[in-house]
Scaffold this motif. Structure first.
Motif, PDB file in Angstrom:
ATOM      1  N   PHE A  75       0.841  -1.190   0.000  1.00 16.70           N
ATOM      2  CA  PHE A  75       0.000   0.000   0.000  1.00 16.70           C
ATOM      3  C   PHE A  75       0.876   1.240   0.000  1.00 16.70           C
ATOM      4  CE2 PHE A  75      -3.136  -2.829   2.145  1.00 16.70           C
ATOM      5  CZ  PHE A  75      -4.183  -2.649   1.257  1.00 16.70           C
ATOM      6  N   LYS A  76       0.395   2.281  -0.627  1.00 18.19           N
ATOM      7  CA  LYS A  76       1.028   3.583  -0.484  1.00 18.19           C
ATOM      8  C   LYS A  76       0.556   4.155   0.853  1.00 18.19           C
ATOM      9  CE  LYS A  76       1.332   4.580  -5.400  1.00 18.19           C
ATOM     10  NZ  LYS A  76       0.924   5.479  -6.494  1.00 18.19           N
ATOM     11  N   GLU A  77       1.426   4.878   1.537  1.00 13.38           N
ATOM     12  CA  GLU A  77       1.046   5.431   2.835  1.00 13.38           C
ATOM     13  C   GLU A  77      -0.143   6.370   2.731  1.00 13.38           C
ATOM     14  OE1 GLU A  77       3.886   8.058   4.746  1.00 13.38           O
ATOM     15  OE2 GLU A  77       4.596   8.732   2.803  1.00 13.38           O
ATOM     16  N   SER A  78      -0.386   6.910   1.566  1.00 10.48           N
ATOM     17  CA  SER A  78      -1.510   7.827   1.358  1.00 10.48           C
ATOM     18  C   SER A  78      -2.854   7.111   1.255  1.00 10.48           C
ATOM     19  CB  SER A  78      -1.276   8.655   0.087  1.00 10.48           C
ATOM     20  OG  SER A  78      -1.122   7.798  -1.039  1.00 10.48           O
ATOM     21  N   ALA A  79      -2.862   5.794   1.176  1.00  7.42           N
ATOM     22  CA  ALA A  79      -4.100   5.024   1.024  1.00  7.42           C
ATOM     23  C   ALA A  79      -4.747   4.767   2.391  1.00  7.42           C
ATOM     24  CB  ALA A  79      -3.821   3.719   0.298  1.00  7.42           C
ATOM     25  N   THR A  80      -4.920   5.824   3.161  1.00  3.63           N
ATOM     26  CA  THR A  80      -5.420   5.677   4.533  1.00  3.63           C
ATOM     27  C   THR A  80      -6.818   5.072   4.576  1.00  3.63           C
ATOM     28  OG1 THR A  80      -6.157   7.976   4.525  1.00  3.63           O
ATOM     29  CG2 THR A  80      -3.970   7.524   5.446  1.00  3.63           C
ATOM     30  N   TYR A 113       3.453  -2.772 -11.305  1.00  2.00           N
ATOM     31  CA  TYR A 113       2.102  -2.224 -11.423  1.00  2.00           C
ATOM     32  C   TYR A 113       1.973  -1.125 -10.383  1.00  2.00           C
ATOM     33  CZ  TYR A 113      -2.853  -1.566 -10.729  1.00  2.00           C
ATOM     34  OH  TYR A 113      -4.090  -0.986 -10.599  1.00  2.00           O
ATOM     35  N   GLU A 114       1.255  -0.057 -10.729  1.00  2.00           N
ATOM     36  CA  GLU A 114       1.025   1.022  -9.776  1.00  2.00           C
ATOM     37  C   GLU A 114      -0.306   1.673 -10.075  1.00  2.00           C
ATOM     38  OE1 GLU A 114       3.244   4.988  -7.975  1.00  2.00           O
ATOM     39  OE2 GLU A 114       4.027   4.069  -9.803  1.00  2.00           O
ATOM     40  N   ASP A 115      -1.024   2.009  -9.002  1.00  2.00           N
ATOM     41  CA  ASP A 115      -2.214   2.843  -9.123  1.00  2.00           C
ATOM     42  C   ASP A 115      -2.195   3.836  -7.961  1.00  2.00           C
ATOM     43  OD1 ASP A 115      -3.533   1.626  -6.833  1.00  2.00           O
ATOM     44  OD2 ASP A 115      -4.280   0.027  -8.135  1.00  2.00           O
ATOM     45  N   ALA A 116      -3.274   4.513  -7.731  1.00  2.00           N
ATOM     46  CA  ALA A 116      -3.303   5.567  -6.711  1.00  2.00           C
ATOM     47  C   ALA A 116      -3.074   5.044  -5.297  1.00  2.00           C
ATOM     48  CB  ALA A 116      -4.644   6.305  -6.776  1.00  2.00           C
ATOM     49  N   ASP A 117      -3.357   3.755  -5.054  1.00  2.00           N
ATOM     50  CA  ASP A 117      -3.323   3.213  -3.700  1.00  2.00           C
ATOM     51  C   ASP A 117      -2.220   2.201  -3.421  1.00  2.00           C
ATOM     52  OD1 ASP A 117      -5.708   4.597  -2.881  1.00  2.00           O
ATOM     53  OD2 ASP A 117      -6.839   3.158  -4.081  1.00  2.00           O
ATOM     54  N   GLN A 118      -1.667   1.593  -4.454  1.00  2.00           N
ATOM     55  CA  GLN A 118      -0.785   0.452  -4.232  1.00  2.00           C
ATOM     56  C   GLN A 118       0.228   0.293  -5.348  1.00  2.00           C
ATOM     57  OE1 GLN A 118      -2.977  -3.270  -4.769  1.00  2.00           O
ATOM     58  NE2 GLN A 118      -4.384  -2.189  -6.122  1.00  2.00           N
ATOM     59  N   VAL A 119       1.210  -0.561  -5.044  1.00  2.00           N
ATOM     60  CA  VAL A 119       2.163  -1.013  -6.054  1.00  2.00           C
ATOM     61  C   VAL A 119       2.311  -2.529  -5.919  1.00  2.00           C
ATOM     62  CG1 VAL A 119       3.489   1.141  -6.210  1.00  2.00           C
ATOM     63  CG2 VAL A 119       4.188  -0.620  -4.575  1.00  2.00           C
ATOM     64  N   VAL A 120       2.621  -3.151  -7.034  1.00  2.00           N
ATOM     65  CA  VAL A 120       3.033  -4.550  -7.050  1.00  2.00           C
ATOM     66  C   VAL A 120       4.480  -4.522  -7.516  1.00  2.00           C
ATOM     67  CG1 VAL A 120       2.651  -6.843  -8.019  1.00  2.00           C
ATOM     68  CG2 VAL A 120       0.692  -5.323  -7.605  1.00  2.00           C
ATOM     69  N   VAL A 121       5.350  -5.165  -6.744  1.00  2.00           N
ATOM     70  CA  VAL A 121       6.776  -5.072  -7.033  1.00  2.00           C
ATOM     71  C   VAL A 121       7.432  -6.443  -7.132  1.00  2.00           C
ATOM     72  CG1 VAL A 121       6.933  -2.849  -5.812  1.00  2.00           C
ATOM     73  CG2 VAL A 121       7.571  -4.961  -4.629  1.00  2.00           C
ATOM     74  N   ALA A 122       8.509  -6.467  -7.889  1.00  2.00           N
ATOM     75  CA  ALA A 122       9.460  -7.574  -7.855  1.00  2.00           C
ATOM     76  C   ALA A 122      10.572  -7.097  -6.925  1.00  2.00           C
ATOM     77  CB  ALA A 122      10.002  -7.865  -9.245  1.00  2.00           C
ATOM     78  N   PRO A 123      10.830  -7.838  -5.851  1.00  2.00           N
ATOM     79  CA  PRO A 123      11.846  -7.363  -4.910  1.00  2.00           C
ATOM     80  C   PRO A 123      13.218  -7.260  -5.566  1.00  2.00           C
ATOM     81  CG  PRO A 123      11.175  -9.596  -4.376  1.00  2.00           C
ATOM     82  CD  PRO A 123      10.297  -9.130  -5.498  1.00  2.00           C
ATOM     83  N   HIS A 124      14.015  -6.363  -5.036  1.00  2.00           N
ATOM     84  CA  HIS A 124      15.395  -6.240  -5.507  1.00  2.00           C
ATOM     85  C   HIS A 124      16.131  -7.538  -5.197  1.00  2.00           C
ATOM     86  CE1 HIS A 124      14.755  -2.079  -6.378  1.00  2.00           C
ATOM     87  NE2 HIS A 124      14.445  -1.802  -5.123  1.00  2.00           N
ATOM     88  N   ALA A 125      17.061  -7.907  -6.046  1.00  2.00           N
ATOM     89  CA  ALA A 125      17.844  -9.107  -5.821  1.00  2.00           C
ATOM     90  C   ALA A 125      18.629  -8.990  -4.528  1.00  2.00           C
ATOM     91  CB  ALA A 125      18.794  -9.359  -6.993  1.00  2.00           C
ATOM     92  N   VAL A 126      18.649 -10.053  -3.767  1.00  2.00           N
ATOM     93  CA  VAL A 126      19.416 -10.089  -2.529  1.00  2.00           C
ATOM     94  C   VAL A 126      20.766 -10.718  -2.844  1.00  2.00           C
ATOM     95  CG1 VAL A 126      19.523 -10.994  -0.193  1.00  2.00           C
ATOM     96  CG2 VAL A 126      17.330 -10.261  -1.147  1.00  2.00           C
ATOM     97  N   VAL A 127      21.815 -10.023  -2.494  1.00  2.00           N
ATOM     98  CA  VAL A 127      23.164 -10.535  -2.718  1.00  2.00           C
ATOM     99  C   VAL A 127      23.576 -11.325  -1.474  1.00  2.00           C
ATOM    100  CG1 VAL A 127      25.568  -9.922  -3.139  1.00  2.00           C
ATOM    101  CG2 VAL A 127      23.716  -8.551  -4.159  1.00  2.00           C
ATOM    102  N   PRO A 128      23.913 -12.617  -1.648  1.00  6.42           N
ATOM    103  CA  PRO A 128      24.333 -13.407  -0.480  1.00  6.42           C
ATOM    104  C   PRO A 128      25.523 -12.770   0.226  1.00  6.42           C
ATOM    105  CG  PRO A 128      23.941 -14.828  -2.382  1.00  6.42           C
ATOM    106  CD  PRO A 128      23.875 -13.390  -2.869  1.00  6.42           C
ATOM    107  N   GLU A 129      25.595 -12.954   1.523  1.00  3.52           N
ATOM    108  CA  GLU A 129      26.613 -12.325   2.375  1.00  3.52           C
ATOM    109  C   GLU A 129      28.025 -12.507   1.828  1.00  3.52           C
ATOM    110  OE1 GLU A 129      27.604  -9.865   5.389  1.00  3.52           O
ATOM    111  OE2 GLU A 129      25.564 -10.546   5.063  1.00  3.52           O
ATOM    112  N   GLY A 130      28.379 -13.706   1.388  1.00  3.14           N
ATOM    113  CA  GLY A 130      29.737 -13.982   0.925  1.00  3.14           C
ATOM    114  C   GLY A 130      30.061 -13.386  -0.439  1.00  3.14           C
ATOM    115  N   GLU A 131      29.062 -12.861  -1.152  1.00  2.03           N
ATOM    116  CA  GLU A 131      29.291 -12.332  -2.510  1.00  2.03           C
ATOM    117  C   GLU A 131      29.324 -10.811  -2.569  1.00  2.03           C
ATOM    118  OE1 GLU A 131      26.697 -14.096  -5.376  1.00  2.03           O
ATOM    119  OE2 GLU A 131      26.862 -16.069  -4.463  1.00  2.03           O
ATOM    120  N   ARG A 132      29.298 -10.146  -1.449  1.00  2.00           N
ATOM    121  CA  ARG A 132      29.289  -8.677  -1.427  1.00  2.00           C
ATOM    122  C   ARG A 132      30.651  -8.109  -1.606  1.00  2.00           C
ATOM    123  NH1 ARG A 132      24.870  -7.464   3.294  1.00  2.00           N
ATOM    124  NH2 ARG A 132      23.332  -8.787   2.381  1.00  2.00           N
TER     125      ARG A 132
END
Length: 132
Positions: A75-80, A113-132
């Motif tokens: 949800f967007k914080e504005s979607a009270t 996807y985005e509209d006035a109230d929400q977004v649908v996201v693909a999370p950012h890739a998580v880099v494993p601890e040993g690969e940073r």
């Protein structure tokens, strides 16, 4: 913009954190809700369905795990007007011992996807601890 998500505290067997609507829907489908909770859940789900857009009706592939395996809805914080319903869902989960978590982020992932109230996201890739 701040985005807010309510989800299971632990991942499911597929490694995903289910959203609280899915968790509550599961309780309702299993017959676990009291008549009072079921009536509130049904009315609230119907109200939410009428109050905001289902992204799947705009883009039928958005919830296809073969296309987007790791998406989440925020949800967007504005979607009270929508966020005002969340405490009732959380109370139902609490009564049934279903652990949940609140997440807040300025950047929850790549917006699919985005509209006035929400977004649908693909999370950012998580880099494993040993690969940073």
């Amino acid at each position: 913009m701040l985005y807010i998500r309510y989800e299971s505290a632990t991942p499911n067997e597929g490694g995903r954190h289910a959203g609280i609507f899915g968790l509550a829907n599961g309780l309702a489908r299993s017959g676990a809700l009291s008549p009072t909770d079921w009536a509130w859940w049904r009315e609230s789900n119907d109200w939410l369905t009428a109050a905001y857009i289902d992204p799947g009706t705009v883009d039928p592939s958005i919830f296809d795990r073969g296309v987007h395996p790791h998406i989440s809805c925020w949800f967007k914080e504005s979607a009270t007007h929508l966020l005002d319903r969340i405490p009732g869902y959380l109370a139902i989960l609490d009564r049934h011992g279903v652990a949940w978590a609140e997440r807040r982020s300025l950047d929850p992932g790549t917006i699919l996807y985005e509209d006035a109230d929400q977004v649908v996201v693909a999370p950012h890739a998580v880099v494993p601890e040993g690969e940073r």
